[in-house]
Design an enzyme around this catalytic site. Structure first.
Site, PDB file in Angstrom:
ATOM      1  N   TYR A 143      36.839  54.371  49.255  1.00  0.00           N
ATOM      2  CA  TYR A 143      35.588  54.554  49.703  1.00  0.00           C
ATOM      3  C   TYR A 143      35.386  55.907  50.704  1.00  0.00           C
ATOM      4  CZ  TYR A 143      33.035  50.721  47.562  1.00  0.00           C
ATOM      5  OH  TYR A 143      32.323  49.847  46.923  1.00  0.00           O
ATOM      6  N   LYS A 194      47.691  46.145  43.192  1.00  0.00           N
ATOM      7  CA  LYS A 194      47.973  46.907  42.016  1.00  0.00           C
ATOM      8  C   LYS A 194      49.413  47.421  42.535  1.00  0.00           C
ATOM      9  CE  LYS A 194      47.393  47.825  37.677  1.00  0.00           C
ATOM     10  NZ  LYS A 194      47.464  46.852  36.580  1.00  0.00           N
ATOM     11  N   ASP A 253      44.234  42.999  38.189  1.00  0.00           N
ATOM     12  CA  ASP A 253      43.844  42.713  36.844  1.00  0.00           C
ATOM     13  C   ASP A 253      43.900  41.156  36.456  1.00  0.00           C
ATOM     14  OD1 ASP A 253      46.501  43.106  37.036  1.00  0.00           O
ATOM     15  OD2 ASP A 253      46.367  44.243  35.224  1.00  0.00           O
ATOM     16  N   ASP A 287      35.085  44.888  46.442  1.00  0.00           N
ATOM     17  CA  ASP A 287      33.978  45.181  46.118  1.00  0.00           C
ATOM     18  C   ASP A 287      33.621  44.586  44.792  1.00  0.00           C
ATOM     19  OD1 ASP A 287      30.968  46.288  45.945  1.00  0.00           O
ATOM     20  OD2 ASP A 287      31.847  47.937  44.786  1.00  0.00           O
ATOM     21  N   ASP A 316      31.684  40.777  43.457  1.00  0.00           N
ATOM     22  CA  ASP A 316      30.452  40.412  42.600  1.00  0.00           C
ATOM     23  C   ASP A 316      30.821  39.424  41.310  1.00  0.00           C
ATOM     24  OD1 ASP A 316      29.017  42.428  43.974  1.00  0.00           O
ATOM     25  OD2 ASP A 316      28.186  43.190  41.917  1.00  0.00           O
TER      26      ASP A 316
HETATM   27  C1  IPM Z   1      28.289  45.804  48.795  1.00  0.00           C
HETATM   28  C2  IPM Z   1      27.568  47.218  48.010  1.00  0.00           C
HETATM   29  C3  IPM Z   1      28.027  48.459  48.646  1.00  0.00           C
HETATM   30  C4  IPM Z   1      29.503  48.720  48.346  1.00  0.00           C
HETATM   31  C5  IPM Z   1      27.329  49.551  48.094  1.00  0.00           C
HETATM   32  C6  IPM Z   1      25.747  49.356  48.164  1.00  0.00           C
HETATM   33  C7  IPM Z   1      27.689  50.793  48.628  1.00  0.00           C
HETATM   34  O1  IPM Z   1      27.978  47.124  46.524  1.00  0.00           O
HETATM   35  O2  IPM Z   1      28.287  45.638  49.985  1.00  0.00           O
HETATM   36  O3  IPM Z   1      29.361  45.463  47.961  1.00  0.00           O
HETATM   37  O4  IPM Z   1      29.886  49.249  47.267  1.00  0.00           O
HETATM   38  O5  IPM Z   1      30.243  48.336  49.129  1.00  0.00           O
HETATM   39 MN    MN Z   2      29.139  45.632  45.941  1.00  0.00          MN
END
Ligand code: IPM
Ligand code: MN
Length: 352
Positions: free
Chosen positions: A142, A189, A221, A245, A249
């Site tokens: 990032y 990884k 993975d 990240d 999710d």
């Molecule tokens: C998160 C979001 C952010 C990230 C984006 C909005 C930059 O997806 O907080 O997980 O990738 O960190």
């Molecule tokens: Mn995210």
């Protein structure tokens, strides 16, 4: 306690869900005799529209002078399909993380017994899941050097980690493991990436400082697969920025709705609390978004940000009560009566 809280509503549904967290926090403050001063500030696309900068200096000053930051959501579709946009709302979030030194993102995943059927995963697989990711938040791909070469036809993003960055994140992971089941999983990884080998080497060195913690090392993975197969096998997981990240999710699916999971970003100074979901632009302004992830982020703020355990628990209790009694937004409804975002917030505040 006197509490100064920076309030960054941001974009999309951010302002609506943040309003509910404010109502609930005010109710808690009244009940437990705290004095909250809210300090609103601009961020994201809303800040670009107003002042041309997604994280303006005034916002940084307000955050840096606060006891905690409560954050809504960031992102606007008008930037998503425009790769040439010079300023993007997300840059605001990344700059804020860096400027406030928020190097660890704490993202818990747990299930609510009354919502167990809402998950697309089988009940017997997810029952009892209670895990927490510690995602490194201010390093890696990032924040590495990025650019284009070859007249724009080649692009690169460098992934860089120092041992110190790994250590400070892993230290939080070991400490959290000590306060929970004493199991820690390092996700990397290391069969391919040099940065992952540095992670693994650093965590291995730290093992002797925490002899009671059982550490496992797994490739990202494999974790992506096992996480939805056997989530209750995991307890505390530490990982680098991009892997974290993606996996968080994925993990949110276990709880049944992205609208439920809170998070905390911590560092050396002020901490920030935010729902893990995005700005959900399709629902913006409709008063339908689920405010619980933001309300539960406020619970984390009281508990881990201010060390006020009872206050945090009071919020979690009232959220559980609302779920059990079916006072929920449409994403969680069983086809019966559904409540608007603000109705859920009002109900929670009243029942604190
Ligand atoms: C998160 C979001 C952010 C990230 C984006 C909005 C930059 O997806 O907080 O997980 O990738 O960190
Ligand atoms: Mn995210």
């Amino acid at each position: 306690m006197k509490l100064k809280i920076a309030l960054l509503a941001g974009d999309g549904i951010g302002p609506e869900v943040i309003d509910q967290a404010v109502k609930v926090s005010n109710a808690v403050a009244e009940k437990f005799n705290h004095d909250i001063t809210w300090m609103p500030a601009l961020t994201g696309a809303a800040a670009i529209d107003a002042v041309g900068d997604p994280y303006p200096p005034e916002t940084h000053e307000i955050c840096a002078a606060s006891n905690a930051v409560l954050f809504g959501a960031i992102g606007d579709p008008k930037y998503d399909n425009d790769p040439s946009a010079k300023v993007r709302p997300e840059q605001g979030l990344l700059r804020m993380r860096k400027a406030l030194g928020l190097f660890a993102n704490v993202r818990p995943t747990f299930t609510f017994p009354s919502l167990i059927d809402k998950s697309p995963l089988k009940k017997e697989r997810i029952e009892g899941t209670d895990l927490v990711f510690l995602r490194e938040l201010t390093g890696g791909i990032y924040f590495g050097k990025k650019g284009r070469e070859d007249q724009g036809n080649t692009a690169y993003d460098h992934c860089v980690y120092s041992k110190d960055e790994v250590r400070r994140l892993a230290k939080k992971g070991f400490e959290m493991a000590m306060s929970r089941s004493k199991r820690l999983c390092c996700v990397d990884k290391a069969n391919v990436l040099e940065t992952s080998r540095l992670w693994r080497e650093t965590v291995q060195e730290m093992e002797k400082e925490y002899p009671e913690v059982a550490v496992s090392y797994e490739f990202v993975d494999a974790v992506a697969m096992r996480l939805v197969q056997w989530p209750s096998d995991y307890d505390v997981l530490i990982t680098e920025n991009l892997f974290g990240d993606i996996l968080t999710d994925e993990a949110s699916v276990i709880s049944g709705s992205m609208g439920l999971m809170p998070s905390a970003s911590v560092g050396s100074k002020v901490s920030l609390f935010e729902p893990i979901h995005g700005s959900y632009p399709q629902a913006a302004g409709k008063n339908i978004a689920n405010p619980l992830a933001t309300v539960l982020s406020a619970a984390m703020m009281f508990e881990t940000g201010f060390g006020l355990k009872e206050e945090g628990q009071a919020i979690r209790d009232v959220v559980n009560k609302s779920l059990a009694e079916g006072v929920v937004t449409e994403d969680l409804s069983d086809g019966g009566k559904t409540y608007s975002t603000s109705e859920v917030g009002d109900w929670l505040a009243r029942n604190i």
